[in-house]
Design a protein around this motif. Structure first.
Motif, PDB file in Angstrom:
ATOM      1  N   HIS A 192       0.849  -1.177   0.000  1.00  0.00           N
ATOM      2  CA  HIS A 192       0.000   0.000   0.000  1.00  0.00           C
ATOM      3  C   HIS A 192       0.888   1.230   0.000  1.00  0.00           C
ATOM      4  CE1 HIS A 192       1.149   0.201   4.230  1.00  0.00           C
ATOM      5  NE2 HIS A 192       0.782  -1.062   4.339  1.00  0.00           N
ATOM      6  N   PRO A 284      -5.296  -0.721  -3.465  1.00  0.00           N
ATOM      7  CA  PRO A 284      -4.616  -0.120  -2.314  1.00  0.00           C
ATOM      8  C   PRO A 284      -4.338   1.363  -2.527  1.00  0.00           C
ATOM      9  CG  PRO A 284      -3.546  -2.170  -2.979  1.00  0.00           C
ATOM     10  CD  PRO A 284      -4.525  -1.826  -4.059  1.00  0.00           C
ATOM     11  N   ALA A 345      -8.898  -6.466   2.306  1.00  0.00           N
ATOM     12  CA  ALA A 345      -8.172  -6.061   3.512  1.00  0.00           C
ATOM     13  C   ALA A 345      -8.335  -7.061   4.642  1.00  0.00           C
ATOM     14  CB  ALA A 345      -8.655  -4.682   3.974  1.00  0.00           C
ATOM     15  N   LEU A 386      -5.153  -1.137   4.224  1.00  0.00           N
ATOM     16  CA  LEU A 386      -5.917  -1.459   3.019  1.00  0.00           C
ATOM     17  C   LEU A 386      -7.395  -1.128   3.178  1.00  0.00           C
ATOM     18  CD1 LEU A 386      -4.363  -4.898   1.978  1.00  0.00           C
ATOM     19  CD2 LEU A 386      -3.826  -2.635   1.077  1.00  0.00           C
TER      20      LEU A 386
END
Length: 747
Positions: A192, A284, A345, A386
């Motif tokens: 990310h 992300p 996530a 995320l």
């Protein structure tokens, strides 16, 4: 709280005395300033705002501006006006009355709605939540063809440290080494913003780090297999190797070079390939895909240029593993949050590695003893970096282990209750809550209000728009998927006629499916209780082209609601709110059914069916149940069940070694709903009594099975065979009393 209320150049029929009366009847609400006549607050009367900002600077409560037209201007004025508290000390609250009701065709009847919107806007801010931090040093990887990557790099290089990954031959690289340039095929990309890990495999004969871009190889290649991307098109190459000869000094070309896998870390990624690497709805943070679209490329460039430094976002969720029904004893049950997460996530806890996928035969390793509390199983793990804050995980979670925190259910429930109670006190009837996002949903409602104002001369029969009706209360949410079954049913119990959710292109397909499944459950419950009409509905509208359909949907007929609205407050515990809502809905139900079948998808309530012919009462299911719905009886061989506790996770069914358990989604309301909370017996058998002391220590079937399996063992021959029919204590006593009847080597 002081309020500034403007009738927008007399285009809104505001009944100020009626509004003041309605707010005076609402606990915590204030009508201060409502009698001040304002018609041009946005510009001409901006001084009035400044005086109010200074006058209320010493107060703890914020100033409320009942208009959003010039919210940016007023925020700046508040910060710049000498003597005001400033935005950091006392922020301003804004509420939109104009587009949400003041410009509709029935605006003259909208006083109850306007009072409700004002009262909700005066509520104190929700409790702050924690934050999630990112750090970006500006290391950006651009992936794509040579020319497109070079062009994007030129737009980013003055702000970011750019590296290129050229994924295909063709095009042209710049002659100068202005950026780090790699070639190869991307094999992995995870992470990310501030923490991307990229891997690629390079197998082209030309090493771009060593290449001097002298173009000698381009001139020497007889097949034209090398262009100004300085990569060999192996499909055209005929193995003349003239390029190797002319590159001898630099040594950048080697056809014998083994493929090499390279991994590097980056803060940002710009993907120019036709297909994105991340296919989920919410990629992300820090990853942008532009493909070959010029407009998307420019938007991505502008975005990436501002992604250097430290950033924060709210921590949107709260997770309590003790309530989680995802897994027990390496068996998987509920996966609702994992399935619905559009950002990927959420993942299963690492402790589930090596879990069994088939049915177990015999006792479950590590299972608690029968009757003992369920052990801690593997839960889920949420990566907060995320998470995008959709809240869908909390909506589909049957146990309440996952909850949305921005704001939490208590604050959100207080807001919905304030809207409904104020609306009812002001004389409003048949309230419909319209849940929409703060982004695209709010813009669409604004467009509907303005469109209704602009074509007010056209009748509805001529295609004119009505606008947001007086009975429809818009509720802006961070995300529409963050409010679910508990607050929907609570709103119905508190007097809402309907609850509608407006979906736009912002919502992922997973959210639509999840909300539809939850609404099917809610509608089944309400219909089974005897409430007529369509109570919950998804309304889909993408943009202004769908305004007519949205306008028509908002004019649907009311549904049956409770005769006496409830006054309870939403709980932090999801199941607690559901219980309060169901109790009140049942008490007010016109014709309640004793048993309400529910759709299997998303049902948080239900029973179990046990095949008593197959069940051996091993009680593995008791140890697996995370909700305390299953229990044994310490006095006799029984499997007991409390239906109210069951979340239909399926862990009992997947754990059962005999496949004897089947889920039965339903809402059981026998004895006024009291039967759900009482323990009932699903299966029981005759106990087997110890032949020595008479104490029950197992089931007849289990002992008979043990005798059949162990009867041939040398340790249980002759008189010792009776030990199989003894309890554990008597077996030990018998061994010590008659030691000659058993040999240690036989055991």
């Amino acid at each position: 709280m002081k309020m500034l209320l403007c009738d927008c150049n007399r285009t809104m029929p505001l009944d100020r005395p009626a509004l003041a009366k309605a707010l005076a009847q609402t606990p915590g609400a204030s009508a201060e300033g409502i009698d001040t006549p304002l018609s041009g607050l946005c510009r001409r009367e901006a001084g009035q705002f400044q005086r109010a900002a200074v006058a209320t600077a010493g107060q703890a409560e914020p100033l409320l501006v009942a208009c959003t037209q010039e919210s940016r201007l007023f925020t700046e004025l508040n910060a710049a006006t000498e003597g005001s508290a400033g935005p950091d000390v006392r922020p301003i609250h804004f509420v939109n009355l104009r587009e949400t009701g003041g410009w509709s065709r029935d605006a003259a009847q909208a006083t109850p709605k306007l009072a409700a919107l004002i009262a909700a806007a005066q509520l104190p801010d929700a409790e702050p939540v924690g934050t999630v931090g990112y750090h970006s040093a500006g290391r950006c990887l651009v992936i794509g063809g040579a020319e497109a990557a070079e062009r994007a790099a030129a737009l980013l290089a003055d702000k970011l440290q750019v590296s290129l990954l050229v994924t295909q031959p063709g095009g042209a690289l710049a002659q100068q080494h202005q950026h780090a340039v790699h070639s190869g095929q991307l094999t992995g990309l995870t992470g990310h913003l501030g923490r991307f890990e990229a891997s690629w495999t390079t197998s082209n004969p030309i090493d771009l780090d060593l290449c001097t871009r002298c173009n000698a190889c381009v001139d020497a290649c007889p097949e034209g297999a090398i262009d100004f991307s300085y990569q060999v098109d192996l499909a055209l190459c005929k193995n003349h190797r003239d390029c190797v000869r002319v590159c001898e000094a630099a040594g950048a070309i080697d056809f014998q070079r083994e493929p090499v896998t390279v991994s590097e870390t980056f803060d940002l990624v710009l993907d120019l390939r036709p297909q994105p690497h991340f296919t989920q709805h919410q990629p992300p943070q820090g990853y942008l895909h532009a493909g070959g679209d010029e407009r998307r490329l420019m938007a991505a460039v502008l975005d990436l240029r501002e992604r250097v430094g430290d950033f924060e976002k709210p921590r949107f969720f709260q997770y309590r593993q003790s309530l989680c029904a995802h897994s027990r004893n390496q068996q998987t049950g509920c996966t609702a949050c994992i399935d619905v997460c559009s950002a990927r996530a959420i993942r299963s806890d690492a402790s589930l590695k090596g879990k069994r996928t088939g049915k177990s035969r015999g006792p479950v390793p590590g299972a608690p003893a029968p009757g003992a509390p369920a052990g801690q199983g593997g839960g889920v793990v949420v990566d907060p970096h995320l998470c995008v804050g959709c809240g869908a995980c909390s909506t589909v979670c049957p146990s309440g282990a996952m909850s949305f925190a921005y704001p939490g259910p208590v604050d959100q429930g207080r807001r919905l209750r304030t809207l409904l109670q104020t609306y009812a006190r002001a004389g409003g009837r048949d309230a419909a809550l319209l849940l929409h996002s703060e982004g695209a949903g709010a813009r669409l409602i604004d467009e509907l209000g303005r469109a209704a104002r602009s074509d007010r001369r056209a009748t509805l029969a001529q295609g004119g728009l009505h606008g947001v009706p007086a009975r429809v209360l818009p509720v802006a949410l961070w995300h529409t998927a963050s409010v679910g079954l508990d607050l929907w049913l609570a709103a119905k119990a508190q007097g809402a006629s309907q609850v509608w959710v407006l979906l736009t292109d912002e919502e992922a397909p997973e959210y639509r499916d999840a909300l539809a499944a939850q609404m099917a459950v809610a509608n089944a419950v309400l219909t089974g209780l005897g409430y007529a009409g369509e109570h919950l509905r998804l309304i889909e509208a993408r943009d202004a082209r769908d305004l007519a359909a949205l306008d028509a949907a908002l004019r649907a007929a009311p549904a049956k609601t409770v005769a006496r609205p409830a006054s309870f407050a939403a709980q932090g515990d999801k199941r607690g709110t559901l219980d309060l809502a169901l109790d009140h809905l049942l008490a007010q139900a016109p014709v309640p059914a004793e048993t309400i079948p529910l759709p299997a998808a998303g049902a948080p309530f239900g029973s179990l069916q046990v095949d008593t012919a197959a069940c051996t009462l091993c009680l593995s299911c008791v140890g697996a149940c995370p909700a305390g719905a299953l229990a044994d009886n310490p006095d006799k061989p029984q499997l007991r069940f409390i239906e109210k506790n069951c979340v239909q996770c399926g862990l009992c069914a997947t754990t059962c070694p005999e496949s004897a358990i089947t889920l039965q989604p339903r809402l059981w309301l026998a004895d006024g709903g009291k039967a759900r909370a009482a323990a009932r017996v699903l299966h029981e058998v005759e106990p087997f009594a110890c032949v020595r002391c008479g104490k029950p220590f197992g089931t007849l079937r289990a002992i008979e099975g043990m005798i059949a399996k162990l009867g041939g063992h040398p340790a249980f021959q002759g008189a010792a065979a009776q030990r199989l029919k003894m309890c554990g204590d008597c077996r030990v006593i018998d061994i010590h009393t008659n030691p000659n009847e058993v040999k240690i080597t036989d055991l």
